[in-house]
Design an enzyme around this catalytic site. Structure first.
Site, mmCIF file in Angstrom:
data_model
loop_
_atom_site.group_PDB
_atom_site.id
_atom_site.type_symbol
_atom_site.label_atom_id
_atom_site.label_comp_id
_atom_site.label_asym_id
_atom_site.label_seq_id
_atom_site.Cartn_x
_atom_site.Cartn_y
_atom_site.Cartn_z
ATOM 1 N N HIS A 48 0.856 -1.122 -0.039
ATOM 2 C CA HIS A 48 -0.016 -0.012 0.007
ATOM 3 C C HIS A 48 1.003 1.319 -0.092
ATOM 4 C CE1 HIS A 48 -2.853 3.096 0.875
ATOM 5 N NE2 HIS A 48 -2.347 3.038 2.251
ATOM 6 N N HIS A 72 3.971 6.516 5.820
ATOM 7 C CA HIS A 72 2.822 7.174 6.338
ATOM 8 C C HIS A 72 2.089 6.510 7.212
ATOM 9 C CE1 HIS A 72 0.652 5.223 2.923
ATOM 10 N NE2 HIS A 72 -0.636 5.529 3.817
ATOM 11 N N GLU A 76 0.976 5.079 12.894
ATOM 12 C CA GLU A 76 -0.379 4.887 13.201
ATOM 13 C C GLU A 76 -0.509 3.271 13.515
ATOM 14 O OE1 GLU A 76 -4.542 4.478 10.830
ATOM 15 O OE2 GLU A 76 -3.193 6.132 10.289
ATOM 16 N N ASP A 77 0.273 2.472 12.729
ATOM 17 C CA ASP A 77 -0.109 0.985 12.696
ATOM 18 C C ASP A 77 0.907 0.082 13.368
ATOM 19 O OD1 ASP A 77 -2.382 1.429 11.266
ATOM 20 O OD2 ASP A 77 -1.601 0.992 9.422
ATOM 21 N N ASP A 139 -3.114 8.418 -0.557
ATOM 22 C CA ASP A 139 -3.323 7.340 0.194
ATOM 23 C C ASP A 139 -4.839 6.942 -0.132
ATOM 24 O OD1 ASP A 139 -3.183 5.499 2.516
ATOM 25 O OD2 ASP A 139 -4.578 7.304 3.406
ATOM 26 N N ASP A 259 -25.842 13.523 -25.524
ATOM 27 C CA ASP A 259 -26.021 14.537 -26.961
ATOM 28 C C ASP A 259 -25.352 15.593 -26.524
ATOM 29 O OD1 ASP A 259 -27.400 12.544 -27.899
ATOM 30 O OD2 ASP A 259 -29.437 13.334 -27.824
#
Length: 701
Positions: A48, A72, A76-77, A139, A259
């Site tokens: 990712h 990034h 956080e993870d 992201d 159209d």
């Protein structure tokens, strides 16, 4: 080739070898930190951040940004700290990573509050460094590309957030390609059935259109060559989401939207744009009112182009965009043009200035909003794309969102001008402050030194900047009023539970304040007055074993005198006046709203809810209130003057009037200043005595 190697290969086209080494180090570091973590699709998690970095690579962003993109999610993870990133990759990279990271370590009462606070933090970081939002947009784009692995409910939630927040931010920053892909993916997962139907219909229609598009392209190309213009002409495919929105907003069928054919003409310089426009007008007739010159007056995101709609062969509408190659570059990449082309020209400087101004306004809104949900509301208001261009008396152009009023204009000039505005002149004519502005209007604000913002402005301002400043001002000046009203509301709620307010001690208040997440007792009382806390709920939390009182000691409803200030408002839908039976409605951020008991906006079930309070008029009320009447008269010369004279005779002032003719009759609607029901009855009796009056009655709305 593995995706990481593709990234290093692509970035080597424009970055230095030492920058590539830093990216390799960041990749190894991130791969180690995310070891054992997998995405919902089953891929290793490191895929990712690499994909995010590759999206940013297409914009030729610098090494610190790409490094931060690779890292990034580590704060956080994983257990990696911001300090560790700073030590290994430098403070700028650490700041970018921190700006993108969510606030996972803080407890929030609701998911909405957590989401709003995340946006607040991210946009504050973005105001310091726009690269934060570029990483976040990349992201979100990769997450949307891989949304298939999520459950349908989660898909819809993320897609709605993308359409409401991320796509408009990309548009606001001029990142056209990212903006359109976010919209398409957001549409696909928000409305999967509609998306599939439109995909099928578009594919079926595309074959029939190819021949017509080819003929028009050939005709345009030939005409421009006749004038000696070297131009690149292309047909523009309509995106599914724009087709869908046109169908919804303009109530058109699919065939009517399809159209309309779109073409783009790219020429060498600005004079050539206008020459090309003239040549195309000699080829196809322009449709009146469909010309927009975004070259002379660029959009707020720096977009420049000539837009025109022409009547093509067989009466087919043709949408034309004419721009230079430089304008096309900025139209596609917006603020990222700086990194993509290392440009220092005037076009980019103007764009950078406009972006900086928007970010500065964002910071002002941020500082004026006391909670994150309010800030998110202001942000959403400012992100819809339609613009109007208006002029100050000195000839300066201001760009405002479509639907903006004179009050929005005043706050766009300066917060002090907005706070003190009392009147407006539009194109030299007096106009109400709630007037919606049109492109080309010349607006002059009239101020008074002791004027103050009116709470009713919040019902019609269109910009987050104006809304934020009005709320901030009102909160400041009504603090004392709010504390007093909140105390009265809480006392009434306590008494309804047979609890004597005097028995609540300091210890109980301290616990309640601590549990409510506010700073002090006064703040809690203010929140009750502004509708952010329900008095009944707060009273229940205080209703522990306290001293009860007998039922004959319970006081009656809250008394309304009309002098309570900004914390008590009188509903425009029913215009209550003394003598009417009334109910009080607690509305968030507006305080206590007074309605008549039979107001059409209030149902019996609502009257029993905790949002409603028992209220009653006090005695000896001296102020006047708004009340509406409708007078039907025969249509004769001078009848309005006689009606107005009769109203003045009854000692009532006219605030507003609207009239319409119907055959031999005239219908007049007045907003009057009335003391009470007896005074209103006196006015109506006087009008009924006039021989020209056929009917007169009170109106509520």
């Amino acid at each position: 080739m593995p995706e990481a190697e593709l990234l290093f290969s692509e970035t080597s086209q424009y970055l230095k070898p030492e920058d590539i080494n830093q990216l390799r180090n960041a990749y190894s570091f991130g791969q180690g930190a995310h070891s054992g973590q997998f995405r919902k699709s089953g891929e290793p998690y490191i895929s990712h951040p690499v994909a995010v970095a590759r999206i940013l690579c297409t914009l030729h962003l610098d090494a610190p940004t790409l490094t931060a993109a690779l890292l990034h999610d580590v704060v956080e993870d994983t257990d990696i700290s911001k300090t560790e990133i700073s030590e290994r990759f430098g403070e700028p990279v650490a700041e970018l990573v921190d700006g993108v990271s969510k606030l996972t370590k803080i407890e929030f009462q609701t998911q909405e509050e957590a989401q709003a606070e995340n946006f607040r933090k991210m946009l504050l970081a973005m105001a310091r460094d726009v690269r934060v939002i570029l990483i976040k947009l990349a992201d979100r784009l990769h997450n949307m590309r891989t949304l298939e692995a999520m459950l349908p409910a989660k898909q819809r939630s993320i897609a709605r957030e993308t359409l409401e927040i991320y796509a408009p931010i990309a548009h606001r920053l001029g990142l056209n390609n990212i903006y359109q892909e976010l919209q398409e993916l957001g549409f696909r997962y928000s409305y999967p059935t509609r998306y599939r139907v439109l995909v099928k219909a578009t594919k079926a229609a595309r074959g029939n259109r190819r021949e017509i598009v080819g003929k028009i392209l050939e005709a345009i190309d030939l005409k421009l060559k006749e004038s000696g213009l070297n131009a690149e002409v292309t047909g523009r495919e309509k995106h599914l989401y724009s087709i869908y929105m046109k169908m919804v907003e303009k109530h058109l069928s699919f065939s009517e939207v399809l159209d309309i054919y779109g073409f783009r003409v790219i020429v060498k310089d600005i004079p050539s744009c206008y020459v090309a426009l003239g040549m195309l007008h000699s080829l196809y007739k322009p449709i009146p009112g469909k010309f927009k010159d975004y070259i002379a007056i660029p959009k707020t995101n720096g977009y420049q182009s000539l837009h025109n709609t022409l009547l093509g062969p067989f009466g087919i509408p043709i949408e034309i965009q004419i721009r230079t190659a430089e304008m096309h570059r900025i139209a596609e990449n917006g603020v990222a043009s700086h990194w993509l082309y290392k440009s220092s020209d005037a076009d980019f400087n103007d764009l950078h200035l406009q972006t900086s101004r928007w970010l500065q306004n964002l910071l002002e809104t941020l500082s004026g909003s006391t909670d994150s949900l309010e800030f998110l509301e202001h942000l959403k208001i400012d992100l819809f794309p339609g613009d109007v261009f208006v002029f100050t008396p000195q000839g300066k152009i201001l760009t405002l969102p479509r639907g903006s009023t004179a009050v929005d204009f005043a706050y766009a000039v300066h917060s002090d001008v907005g706070n003190c505005c009392v009147a407006v002149k539009i194109n030299g004519e007096n106009a109400p402050l709630r007037t919606k502005l049109k492109s080309g209007d010349r607006v002059e604000i009239v101020t008074a030194p002791y004027a103050k913002p009116n709470p009713s402005w919040l019902s019609y301002v269109a910009t987050g900047r104006a809304r934020s400043h009005i709320r901030h001002f009102l909160k400041t000046i009504q603090y004392d009023e709010s504390v007093k009203l909140g105390e009265r509301m809480l006392n009434q709620a306590l008494l309804s539970f047979n609890i004597n307010p005097d028995t609540i001690n300091d210890t109980q208040w301290e616990k309640l304040v601590r549990d409510s997440g506010v700073k002090c007792k006064e703040e809690l009382l203010t929140e009750m007055a502004l509708g952010k806390q329900l008095p009944a709920v707060v009273a229940k939390r205080l209703a522990s074993p306290l001293e009860s009182i007998s039922s004959d000691q319970i006081t009656g409803p809250i008394t309304i005198l009309g002098t309570e200030g900004l914390t008590v408002q009188f509903a425009k839908c029913c215009r209550p006046i003394p003598g009417d039976i009334i109910v009080g409605v607690i509305k968030k951020d507006s305080g206590l709203i007074i309605h008549t008991h039979n107001c059409a906006n209030i149902t019996n079930s609502q009257k029993n809810s905790e949002n409603y309070l028992d209220v009653a008029w006090g005695k000896d009320i001296t102020r006047t209130f708004e009340s509406g009447i409708k007078v039907t008269t025969v249509n004769k010369q001078g009848v309005l003057a006689r009606v107005a004279a009769e109203i003045a005779k009854a000692e009532s002032n006219i605030d507003d009037i609207a009239m319409e003719n119907e055959n031999d009759f005239m219908h007049m609607r007045f907003i009057l200043q009335i003391k009470n029901r007896s005074h209103l009855a006196q006015v109506i009796r006087g009008l009924r005595h006039l021989k020209e009056v056929v009917r007169v009655h009170r109106t509520k709305s």
